[in-house]
Design a protein around this motif. Structure first.
Motif, PDB file in Angstrom:
ATOM      1  N   THR A 229      -5.758 -56.160  29.482  1.00 17.41           N
ATOM      2  CA  THR A 229      -6.875 -55.300  29.875  1.00 17.41           C
ATOM      3  C   THR A 229      -8.042 -56.154  30.340  1.00 17.41           C
ATOM      4  O   THR A 229      -8.424 -57.108  29.663  1.00 17.41           O
ATOM      5  CB  THR A 229      -7.335 -54.420  28.698  1.00 17.41           C
ATOM      6  OG1 THR A 229      -6.259 -53.586  28.288  1.00 17.41           O
ATOM      7  CG2 THR A 229      -8.513 -53.545  29.103  1.00 17.41           C
ATOM      8  N   GLU A 230      -8.577 -55.825  31.491  1.00 20.48           N
ATOM      9  CA  GLU A 230      -9.766 -56.507  32.007  1.00 20.48           C
ATOM     10  C   GLU A 230     -10.878 -55.487  32.204  1.00 20.48           C
ATOM     11  O   GLU A 230     -10.632 -54.328  32.533  1.00 20.48           O
ATOM     12  CB  GLU A 230      -9.474 -57.188  33.347  1.00 20.48           C
ATOM     13  CG  GLU A 230      -8.728 -58.489  33.226  1.00 20.48           C
ATOM     14  CD  GLU A 230      -8.628 -59.218  34.565  1.00 20.48           C
ATOM     15  OE1 GLU A 230      -9.358 -58.820  35.510  1.00 20.48           O
ATOM     16  OE2 GLU A 230      -7.838 -60.158  34.664  1.00 20.48           O
ATOM     17  N   TRP A 231     -12.107 -55.941  31.991  1.00 22.23           N
ATOM     18  CA  TRP A 231     -13.274 -55.121  32.301  1.00 22.23           C
ATOM     19  C   TRP A 231     -13.718 -55.434  33.716  1.00 22.23           C
ATOM     20  O   TRP A 231     -14.101 -56.556  34.016  1.00 22.23           O
ATOM     21  CB  TRP A 231     -14.396 -55.397  31.310  1.00 22.23           C
ATOM     22  CG  TRP A 231     -14.122 -54.846  29.946  1.00 22.23           C
ATOM     23  CD1 TRP A 231     -13.511 -55.482  28.905  1.00 22.23           C
ATOM     24  CD2 TRP A 231     -14.446 -53.543  29.489  1.00 22.23           C
ATOM     25  NE1 TRP A 231     -13.419 -54.657  27.826  1.00 22.23           N
ATOM     26  CE2 TRP A 231     -13.990 -53.458  28.147  1.00 22.23           C
ATOM     27  CE3 TRP A 231     -15.062 -52.433  30.057  1.00 22.23           C
ATOM     28  CZ2 TRP A 231     -14.150 -52.305  27.376  1.00 22.23           C
ATOM     29  CZ3 TRP A 231     -15.223 -51.295  29.293  1.00 22.23           C
ATOM     30  CH2 TRP A 231     -14.765 -51.229  27.966  1.00 22.23           C
ATOM     31  N   ARG A 232     -13.636 -54.442  34.576  1.00 22.28           N
ATOM     32  CA  ARG A 232     -14.028 -54.617  35.978  1.00 22.28           C
ATOM     33  C   ARG A 232     -15.296 -53.806  36.258  1.00 22.28           C
ATOM     34  O   ARG A 232     -15.472 -52.704  35.729  1.00 22.28           O
ATOM     35  CB  ARG A 232     -12.904 -54.124  36.902  1.00 22.28           C
ATOM     36  CG  ARG A 232     -11.577 -54.870  36.723  1.00 22.28           C
ATOM     37  CD  ARG A 232     -11.604 -56.189  37.438  1.00 22.28           C
ATOM     38  NE  ARG A 232     -10.325 -56.896  37.343  1.00 22.28           N
ATOM     39  CZ  ARG A 232      -9.300 -56.705  38.176  1.00 22.28           C
ATOM     40  NH1 ARG A 232      -9.406 -55.816  39.157  1.00 22.28           N
ATOM     41  NH2 ARG A 232      -8.188 -57.397  38.031  1.00 22.28           N
ATOM     42  N   PRO A 233     -16.210 -54.342  37.074  1.00 18.56           N
ATOM     43  CA  PRO A 233     -17.416 -53.588  37.418  1.00 18.56           C
ATOM     44  C   PRO A 233     -17.052 -52.244  38.069  1.00 18.56           C
ATOM     45  O   PRO A 233     -16.196 -52.177  38.949  1.00 18.56           O
ATOM     46  CB  PRO A 233     -18.136 -54.504  38.414  1.00 18.56           C
ATOM     47  CG  PRO A 233     -17.636 -55.880  38.086  1.00 18.56           C
ATOM     48  CD  PRO A 233     -16.210 -55.691  37.673  1.00 18.56           C
ATOM     49  N   LYS A 234     -17.698 -51.194  37.617  1.00 18.49           N
ATOM     50  CA  LYS A 234     -17.457 -49.861  38.156  1.00 18.49           C
ATOM     51  C   LYS A 234     -18.148 -49.731  39.502  1.00 18.49           C
ATOM     52  O   LYS A 234     -19.304 -50.151  39.657  1.00 18.49           O
ATOM     53  CB  LYS A 234     -17.978 -48.799  37.185  1.00 18.49           C
ATOM     54  CG  LYS A 234     -17.579 -47.385  37.535  1.00 18.49           C
ATOM     55  CD  LYS A 234     -18.028 -46.423  36.444  1.00 18.49           C
ATOM     56  CE  LYS A 234     -17.586 -45.000  36.752  1.00 18.49           C
ATOM     57  NZ  LYS A 234     -18.013 -44.059  35.684  1.00 18.49           N
ATOM     58  N   VAL A 235     -17.471 -49.165  40.481  1.00 16.27           N
ATOM     59  CA  VAL A 235     -18.039 -49.014  41.820  1.00 16.27           C
ATOM     60  C   VAL A 235     -17.927 -47.565  42.268  1.00 16.27           C
ATOM     61  O   VAL A 235     -17.137 -46.785  41.743  1.00 16.27           O
ATOM     62  CB  VAL A 235     -17.328 -49.937  42.839  1.00 16.27           C
ATOM     63  CG1 VAL A 235     -17.542 -51.388  42.492  1.00 16.27           C
ATOM     64  CG2 VAL A 235     -15.835 -49.620  42.896  1.00 16.27           C
ATOM     65  N   GLU A 257     -12.400 -50.236  31.960  1.00 11.00           N
ATOM     66  CA  GLU A 257     -11.186 -50.981  31.640  1.00 11.00           C
ATOM     67  C   GLU A 257     -10.113 -50.766  32.712  1.00 11.00           C
ATOM     68  O   GLU A 257      -9.925 -49.653  33.197  1.00 11.00           O
ATOM     69  CB  GLU A 257     -10.636 -50.555  30.281  1.00 11.00           C
ATOM     70  CG  GLU A 257     -11.458 -51.043  29.103  1.00 11.00           C
ATOM     71  CD  GLU A 257     -10.816 -50.699  27.782  1.00 11.00           C
ATOM     72  OE1 GLU A 257     -10.493 -51.617  27.012  1.00 11.00           O
ATOM     73  OE2 GLU A 257     -10.632 -49.497  27.524  1.00 11.00           O
ATOM     74  N   LYS A 258      -9.436 -51.847  33.034  1.00  9.74           N
ATOM     75  CA  LYS A 258      -8.340 -51.791  33.991  1.00  9.74           C
ATOM     76  C   LYS A 258      -7.138 -52.540  33.414  1.00  9.74           C
ATOM     77  O   LYS A 258      -7.281 -53.611  32.840  1.00  9.74           O
ATOM     78  CB  LYS A 258      -8.736 -52.438  35.327  1.00  9.74           C
ATOM     79  CG  LYS A 258      -9.833 -51.714  36.080  1.00  9.74           C
ATOM     80  CD  LYS A 258      -9.337 -50.409  36.678  1.00  9.74           C
ATOM     81  CE  LYS A 258     -10.409 -49.782  37.556  1.00  9.74           C
ATOM     82  NZ  LYS A 258      -9.966 -48.500  38.166  1.00  9.74           N
ATOM     83  N   LYS A 259      -5.951 -51.953  33.579  1.00 11.34           N
ATOM     84  CA  LYS A 259      -4.723 -52.629  33.176  1.00 11.34           C
ATOM     85  C   LYS A 259      -4.284 -53.554  34.303  1.00 11.34           C
ATOM     86  O   LYS A 259      -4.225 -53.147  35.464  1.00 11.34           O
ATOM     87  CB  LYS A 259      -3.621 -51.608  32.878  1.00 11.34           C
ATOM     88  CG  LYS A 259      -3.873 -50.738  31.645  1.00 11.34           C
ATOM     89  CD  LYS A 259      -3.775 -51.558  30.359  1.00 11.34           C
ATOM     90  CE  LYS A 259      -3.900 -50.662  29.136  1.00 11.34           C
ATOM     91  NZ  LYS A 259      -3.822 -51.430  27.876  1.00 11.34           N
ATOM     92  N   VAL A 260      -3.995 -54.808  33.949  1.00  8.29           N
ATOM     93  CA  VAL A 260      -3.628 -55.816  34.940  1.00  8.29           C
ATOM     94  C   VAL A 260      -2.332 -56.495  34.506  1.00  8.29           C
ATOM     95  O   VAL A 260      -2.121 -56.743  33.317  1.00  8.29           O
ATOM     96  CB  VAL A 260      -4.745 -56.877  35.093  1.00  8.29           C
ATOM     97  CG1 VAL A 260      -4.375 -57.888  36.161  1.00  8.29           C
ATOM     98  CG2 VAL A 260      -6.068 -56.209  35.434  1.00  8.29           C
ATOM     99  N   LYS A 261      -1.462 -56.793  35.479  1.00  6.53           N
ATOM    100  CA  LYS A 261      -0.227 -57.515  35.197  1.00  6.53           C
ATOM    101  C   LYS A 261      -0.234 -58.857  35.914  1.00  6.53           C
ATOM    102  O   LYS A 261      -0.797 -59.001  36.995  1.00  6.53           O
ATOM    103  CB  LYS A 261       0.993 -56.700  35.656  1.00  6.53           C
ATOM    104  CG  LYS A 261       1.273 -55.464  34.816  1.00  6.53           C
ATOM    105  CD  LYS A 261       2.543 -54.771  35.273  1.00  6.53           C
ATOM    106  CE  LYS A 261       2.862 -53.561  34.398  1.00  6.53           C
ATOM    107  NZ  LYS A 261       4.112 -52.886  34.831  1.00  6.53           N
ATOM    108  N   GLY A 262       0.401 -59.846  35.305  1.00  3.69           N
ATOM    109  CA  GLY A 262       0.487 -61.165  35.900  1.00  3.69           C
ATOM    110  C   GLY A 262       1.112 -62.137  34.923  1.00  3.69           C
ATOM    111  O   GLY A 262       1.621 -61.751  33.876  1.00  3.69           O
ATOM    112  N   THR A 263       1.075 -63.403  35.264  1.00  8.38           N
ATOM    113  CA  THR A 263       1.677 -64.423  34.402  1.00  8.38           C
ATOM    114  C   THR A 263       0.646 -65.279  33.685  1.00  8.38           C
ATOM    115  O   THR A 263       0.997 -66.038  32.784  1.00  8.38           O
ATOM    116  CB  THR A 263       2.594 -65.355  35.230  1.00  8.38           C
ATOM    117  OG1 THR A 263       1.810 -65.987  36.254  1.00  8.38           O
ATOM    118  CG2 THR A 263       3.727 -64.572  35.866  1.00  8.38           C
TER     119      THR A 263
END
Length: 360
Positions: A229-235, A257-263
């Protein structure tokens, strides 16, 4: 017969050599990965393979191996018991004094960062762990040839020249946005707002210092895809092709909050404490706060007394209150007569007299 004996001897020798090499194979401890380099011409070495945690690999008879940690690492700034006791000093929001603007009081920030070395080795020589070793790790000597070659002191020296400057850059940019008293008291949970605001600057600066995305945050799984989970600025869409960032009442970004996938999840800074750098300022602010609270308490007490007096004055001027007081006085007189042999109880207007309570 002799040929058979010689062949048998050669076979036994080869078998013995194989057993010896197997017994002397390189073993990577459960919390480390080993980079295996084969000997080349002269002093040159070429990367051969990664020996994964808890696994065995070839024995470096004439080659070199370098052990690097795969466990969670921490850089913790604490007054006692941390990796360093030296906090990050920074300025705060400018103040206006007598109509002139001046720098806000300096504060010291204590923070912690948890991270993993990006031990992903799937791409061979282009893997993050190999590139980290060749661009940064070897230069600081964080590991020497051998299974036990990892050097914590040199690793910390590397962090002081890479991770710590990235922390300083991000934190110093951020503290200048806030009032010193708010930072000291964590008013409105301002530390959390700071952590979210500084994350992009910190991550970008850290990668620049290291030369790549070689540190990963909590949740890292050795290069496997994970979700965090990352906190991204709301736009919001302003009606044009440009998106407008949503700000709160203090002019700070609003996050979602945004769900993010990666390594490789990002490394995050957690602020654990903020204090005034000058202890005299801290003491003065504490005295001022105590005096303010004392004044507030006295003001509340005085206001309460004034309110009670006003209520009593208003009630005392009412006919009902006066009549109630007369009745209360008569009641008290009657109670007094109970213990007197020569007493007459008067009820109502003067002249209306009852019989004596006691006999004469």
């Amino acid at each position: 017969m002799n040929k058979t004996i010689r062949r048998g001897g050669i076979f036994l020798a080869v078998a013995a050599l194989g057993v010896t090499l197997t017994a002397c194979s390189t073993y990577a401890a459960p919390d480390q990965i080993i980079l295996y380099y084969t000997a080349g011409t002269g002093e040159s070495r070429q990367f051969q393979e990664c020996i994964q945690p808890g696994q065995s690999g070839s024995y470096p008879v004439d080659d070199e191996i370098y052990a690097l940690p795969t466990s969670l690492r921490t850089w913790n700034i604490r007054p006692k018991g941390g990796d360093t006791a030296d906090p990050i000093a920074s300025g705060t929001l400018p103040e206006t004094v007598n109509g002139a603007s001046q720098p806000g009081p300096e504060v010291v920030v204590y923070a912690t960062a948890d991270f993993y070395l990006n031990s992903d080795c799937k791409a061979g020589t282009k893997s993050p762990i190999v590139r980290f070793w060749e661009s940064t790790g070897r230069r600081y000597g964080i590991s020497a040839d051998g299974e036990d070659g990892f050097n914590q002191g040199n690793f910390n020296k590397m962090l002081l020249n890479t991770l710590v400057p990235a922390e300083e850059t991000a934190l110093r940019q951020e503290t200048r946005k806030y009032d010193a008293d708010a930072l000291d008291a964590n008013t409105g949970n301002v530390w959390t707002t700071m952590e979210r605001n500084l994350a992009p600057t910190f991550q970008r600066t850290l990668e620049d210092k290291l030369g790549g995305k070689y540190f990963c945050g909590t949740g890292f799984a050795g290069g496997a895809e994970v979700e965090w989970t990352e906190w991204r600025p709301k736009v919001k869409n302003s009606g044009s092709s440009m998106e407008e960032q949503v700000l709160d009442a203090n002019g700070q970004p609003v996050y979602e909050e945004k769900k993010v996938k990666g390594t490789c999840p990002p490394v995050r800074i957690t602020i654990t404490d903020v204090n005034f750098k000058d202890s005299n300022i801290a003491a003065a602010r504490a005295r001022a706060y105590a005096a303010e609270q004392d004044a507030n308490a006295k003001r509340i007490e005085a206001q309460g007394e004034a309110d009670r007096a006003a209520i009593l004055e208003g009630v005392g001027n009412s006919p009902g209150y006066v009549r109630l007081q007369e009745i209360e006085a008569q009641k008290q007189a009657a109670e007094a007569c109970k213990v007197s042999k020569n007493c007459t109880v008067i009820i109502g207007d003067p002249g209306n007299t009852s019989l004596p309570v006691g006999g004469r």
